[in-house]
Design a protein around this motif. Structure first.
Motif: not given
Length: 143
Positions: A23-46
């Motif tokens: 609805r906002m013209g953005e892709n949630f899967l891109d955000l999810l990929d940003f989180y899933l494609s991260c090394h531990p030192e990136g400190e992204r949490h799901i």
């Protein structure tokens, strides 16, 4: 879904997130990929559970970092869940709020205020706290 109705009768938390971002013209899967494609030192949490879906990360300058919640969906008191999931204390938490408040990209709240109003349970509610902790530990693959 049901046998007589092939259409979903309710949306999953993932479906809700995808629709909200679309609805906002953005892709949630891109955000999810940003989180899933991260090394531990990136400190992204799901963090996920039957009633919540949370994406948060450490952000900000090195001398004043904060937890940035990119997405938090579900039901119940979500802010109280955040205090359970912080891997360690940082002084502030920021929420991406442009879906609700378009004039301000982030809303900051002091972690101490978050804990005071939503977080760590007192001794009088120890059984509630223990149950909540057991629930979060069961849904936390890192815990």
């Amino acid at each position: 879904m049901s046998i007589t109705n092939p259409e979903p009768t309710r949306l999953t938390l993932m479906d809700q997130a995808v629709i909200t971002y679309h609805r906002m013209g953005e892709n949630f899967l891109d955000l999810l990929d940003f989180y899933l494609s991260c090394h531990p030192e990136g400190e992204r949490h799901i963090r996920t559970g039957p009633n919540f879906f949370l994406l948060f990360r450490k952000d900000g300058p090195a001398d004043d970092p904060y937890w940035l919640i990119d997405y938090f969906g579900g039901s119940g008191n979500l802010l109280s869940r955040m205090t359970e999931f912080m891997p360690y204390h940082l002084d502030r938490v920021a929420f991406v709020r442009y879906a609700k408040y378009r004039d301000k990209e982030l809303r900051f709240i002091k972690t101490s205020k978050l804990i005071k109003y939503y977080g760590i349970k007192t001794k009088s509610s120890a059984s509630t706290s223990s149950a909540a902790h057991a629930d979060s530990a069961a849904s936390d693959p890192e815990g």
